[in-house]
Enzyme design. Structure first.
Site, PDB file in Angstrom:
ATOM      1  N   SER A 176      45.182   0.393  11.452  1.00  0.00           N
ATOM      2  CA  SER A 176      45.349   0.139  10.024  1.00  0.00           C
ATOM      3  C   SER A 176      44.401  -0.989   9.627  1.00  0.00           C
ATOM      4  O   SER A 176      44.103  -1.875  10.432  1.00  0.00           O
ATOM      5  CB  SER A 176      46.799  -0.268   9.760  1.00  0.00           C
ATOM      6  N   SER A 234      26.022  33.909  -4.036  1.00  0.00           N
ATOM      7  CA  SER A 234      26.883  33.611  -2.887  1.00  0.00           C
ATOM      8  C   SER A 234      26.081  33.094  -1.695  1.00  0.00           C
ATOM      9  O   SER A 234      26.636  32.914  -0.614  1.00  0.00           O
ATOM     10  CB  SER A 234      27.685  34.865  -2.491  1.00  0.00           C
ATOM     11  N   LYS A 253      49.418  -1.661  14.126  1.00  0.00           N
ATOM     12  CA  LYS A 253      49.538  -0.209  13.967  1.00  0.00           C
ATOM     13  C   LYS A 253      48.659   0.605  14.898  1.00  0.00           C
ATOM     14  O   LYS A 253      47.524   0.244  15.174  1.00  0.00           O
ATOM     15  CB  LYS A 253      49.188   0.185  12.509  1.00  0.00           C
ATOM     16  N   THR A 273      68.598  20.061  18.185  1.00  0.00           N
ATOM     17  CA  THR A 273      68.728  20.993  17.063  1.00  0.00           C
ATOM     18  C   THR A 273      69.089  20.106  15.887  1.00  0.00           C
ATOM     19  O   THR A 273      69.774  19.083  16.060  1.00  0.00           O
ATOM     20  CB  THR A 273      69.838  22.052  17.288  1.00  0.00           C
ATOM     21  N   HIS A 274      68.631  20.447  14.711  1.00  0.00           N
ATOM     22  CA  HIS A 274      68.835  19.605  13.509  1.00  0.00           C
ATOM     23  C   HIS A 274      68.310  18.185  13.737  1.00  0.00           C
ATOM     24  O   HIS A 274      68.812  17.241  13.126  1.00  0.00           O
ATOM     25  CB  HIS A 274      70.310  19.532  13.107  1.00  0.00           C
ATOM     26  N   GLU A 293      48.536  14.113  12.191  1.00  0.00           N
ATOM     27  CA  GLU A 293      48.846  14.186  10.758  1.00  0.00           C
ATOM     28  C   GLU A 293      47.850  15.067  10.010  1.00  0.00           C
ATOM     29  O   GLU A 293      48.216  15.833   9.115  1.00  0.00           O
ATOM     30  CB  GLU A 293      48.865  12.781  10.160  1.00  0.00           C
ATOM     31  N   TYR A 295      34.641  48.695  -4.907  1.00  0.00           N
ATOM     32  CA  TYR A 295      34.194  47.304  -4.873  1.00  0.00           C
ATOM     33  C   TYR A 295      34.328  46.649  -6.248  1.00  0.00           C
ATOM     34  O   TYR A 295      34.061  47.249  -7.289  1.00  0.00           O
ATOM     35  CB  TYR A 295      32.725  47.217  -4.421  1.00  0.00           C
TER      36      TYR A 295
END
Ligand code: ARG
Length: 460
Positions: A276, A22, A282, A154-155, A289, A316
């Site tokens: 882009s 590890s 763009k 809303t929605h 994102e 453990y």
């Protein structure tokens, strides 16, 4: 060289060695491992379990190792079993028998549990301070936008008028609760398991409380099996970090929508957007994102640890070695996301005209029109129906509630009067919602003041 050679007649297969090791990820806890060892050695000496000369040798050896790791003179060999083994062996190679006495009354099982707790004791406050920095930035932007009318949704359908400041403050309170959750978890993390040994404690007269105190921890685990078996502090942290990512991901989704041509409520700074390779027009919200996308990693880390732990008998089991990569990845991801998100918010341009134009359409004052009729004595259900009919007419004739003539209003109900225009004006709708938590500018200013007051707690 293994710590556990005596019983074995054969070297570990190279593939098992790699598989088991590890060091690749637990080396990042080297400072905490050394800190824990120093506290343990001092306590062993104070209790008369090791001689002062041995303690001296251990302390100076560990100090030297730490300094050399920090300046890069000493590096981690990729074939070491783990950080604990590496440091103990390096120490023994330097100071001889004293190094071999360090592990008296200790097991790697309580050692690793301690190291992870110490690591989180150091790291959780860093994450909290990154989040409070974001909160501070949001309060500043909100303050400039307490009067910036926008449609609330809303929605994803325009619903009622709010302001951009009010909207941002919603995230402020979510993020402040994230800080509370992280600090709460920190309290349960700052507990020392040292003295739990492998699972059943030890026969040496250790002073567990003294070790905890010297490490700045707030207590000791009350049961040795629990001390080495439990990772709920890590699961709790991953839960809290997952919630942070849910908040950032929803916020990102809105940033993406708002910066689209269809909304155009904000424009991201050129430094925080990307282009882009083929479409010259763009400007993409990649940061938002990626934050939205990376939320999945953190949820994955939580799921990985929950799943790794759920079937383990006490105490453990090696499965638990998987805890660290999940915890480190989640912390790294959240820190990275927050520290990129904050300057993206600080540099974006708000476009109030477009928010206002969107608020002017979509009948977001319809509830206020119904409330107006209620103020004239109609029951709410009747008022709702009448307003619905007026809206339907507006939709048919491409009008707004503000644009109907009094005659048109009266065709729906005789109680409509001149004062309806003031009642359905967006500013009136907003100003009227000045109850605590509401979108009226004074109410949002109060929210900002409350949030800033809470931020002070994190400044100390
Ligand atoms: N590298 C191990 C871990 O991360 C350390 C504890 C090893 N203990 C043991 N009994 N094999 O969990």
């Amino acid at each position: 060289m293994k710590l556990w050679t005596g019983r074995f007649s054969k070297e570990t297969d190279a593939r098992v060695n790699d598989f088991n090791s590890s060091i690749r990820f637990d080396s990042r806890m080297y400072a905490q491992d050394i800190e824990g060892s120093i506290a343990h050695a001092k306590m062993l000496c104070a209790q008369g379990i090791i001689e002062p000369e041995d303690c001296e040798a251990i302390l100076s050896g560990l100090g030297e190792i730490k300094a050399e790791l920090e300046c890069g003179k000493l590096t981690f060999p990729s074939d070491a079993e783990d950080i604990h083994t590496f440091i103990e062996q390096t120490l023994t190679a330097r100071v001889g028998d004293a190094g071999k006495r360090l592990h008296t009354g200790r097991s790697r099982n309580d050692q690793v549990a301690l190291d992870l707790r110490l690591y989180l004791r150091d790291e959780i406050p860093r994450t909290v301070s990154l989040i409070t920095e974001l909160v501070r930035t949001l309060c500043d932007v909100a303050e400039k936008n307490v009067g910036t009318v926008m449609p609330g949704y809303t929605h994803l359908q325009r619903a009622q008028p709010i302001t951009f400041g009010h909207h941002l403050m919603a995230y402020v309170f979510m993020l402040l609760r994230d800080c509370q959750r992280l600090c709460d978890c920190l309290g349960r993390t700052k507990i020392s398991p040292l003295g739990s040994g492998a699972l059943a404690g030890t026969t040496y007269p250790l002073d567990r409380a003294a070790v905890a105190e010297s490490l700045g921890l707030e207590g000791i685990t009350e049961n040795s099996l629990d001390g080495v078996s439990d990772r709920d502090f890590a699961m709790e942290l991953l839960g809290a970090l997952s919630i942070v990512m849910v908040h950032l991901s929803r916020f990102s989704e809105e940033i993406i929508l708002w910066s689209s041509f269809e909304f155009k409520f904000i424009e991201l700074d050129d430094g925080f957007a990307t282009g882009s390779s083929i479409m010259p027009q763009k400007k993409n919200p990649d940061v938002a994102e990626l934050v939205r996308g990376k939320s999945g990693r953190v949820f994955g880390d939580l799921t990985a640890l929950l799943t790794a732990m759920k079937g383990l008998p006490l105490a453990y089991n090696k499965d638990m070695q998987e805890d660290k990569e999940a915890v480190f990845d989640a912390l790294d991801t959240v820190n990275l996301c927050v520290s990129t998100f904050t300057p993206m918010i600080a540099t974006m341009t708000v476009i109030p005209e477009n928010m206002r134009a969107a608020a002017a359409k979509g009948f977001i004052n319809a509830t206020d029109c119904a409330d107006y009729l209620v103020s004239k004595g109609l029951p709410f259900r009747d008022a709702y129906k009448i307003t619905g009919a007026a809206v339907a007419m507006c939709v048919r004739e491409n009008k707004t509630l503000e644009g109907l003539t009094l005659e048109e209003y009266r065709s729906f109900s005789p109680v409509f009067d001149e004062d309806v225009y003031a009642a359905v004006a967006l500013e009136t709708c907003l100003a009227g919602r000045r109850l605590a938590g509401g979108p009226a500018p004074e109410a949002v200013k109060e929210q900002i003041a409350k949030a800033r007051k809470e931020l002070e707690k994190y400044e100390a």
